[in-house]
Design a protein around this motif. Structure first.
Motif, PDB file in Angstrom:
ATOM      1  N   SER A   1       0.822  -1.200   0.000  1.00  0.00           N
ATOM      2  CA  SER A   1       0.000   0.000   0.000  1.00  0.00           C
ATOM      3  C   SER A   1       0.861   1.258   0.000  1.00  0.00           C
ATOM      4  O   SER A   1       1.974   1.269   0.516  1.00  0.00           O
TER       5      SER A   1
ATOM      6  N   SER B   1       1.416   3.399   4.074  1.00  0.00           N
ATOM      7  CA  SER B   1       2.210   2.402   4.778  1.00  0.00           C
ATOM      8  C   SER B   1       2.757   2.935   6.090  1.00  0.00           C
ATOM      9  O   SER B   1       3.031   4.111   6.251  1.00  0.00           O
TER      10      SER B   1
ATOM     11  N   GLY C   1       4.161  -1.240   3.989  1.00  0.00           N
ATOM     12  CA  GLY C   1       2.867  -1.243   3.310  1.00  0.00           C
ATOM     13  C   GLY C   1       2.213  -2.601   3.162  1.00  0.00           C
ATOM     14  O   GLY C   1       1.242  -2.745   2.422  1.00  0.00           O
TER      15      GLY C   1
END
Length: 66
Positions: free
Chosen positions: A13, A16, A20
Motif C-alpha cells: 500500500s 504504509s 505497506g
C-alpha cells in the motif's frame, strides 16, 4: 446477493507504516488497515514465523502501480 468479484491484485500500500504490507492486505480484502495491523501485533504473542512472513511479503509484494 453475493459481493462482486474483486480483480485487485495484492500489492503493498501507499498508505504504509512498515513497508505497506498490512495496508495492502487491507485494501485487497476491503478491511481497515488498523484492524490488519492490530491482528498482526496480537499474533506476534503466539509462537510462529509471523515476523519472517511479514518480511517475506515486504520483499515479494510489488509496489503499487506495477
Amino acid at each position: 446477493m453475493t459481493a462482486p468479484y474483486r480483480t485487485h491484485r495484492l500489492t503493498r500500500s501507499r498508505n504504509s507504516v512498515f513497508f505497506g504490507v498490512a495496508g495492502g492486505i487491507a485494501e485487497r480484502f476491503g478491511w481497515r488497515p488498523g484492524t490488519v495491523r492490530l491482528a498482526f501485533v496480537v499474533s506476534c504473542v503466539l509462537p510462529g514465523p509471523q515476523i519472517l512472513l511479514y518480511l517475506a511479503l515486504a520483499l515479494l509484494l510489488p509496489k503499487p502501480g506495477y
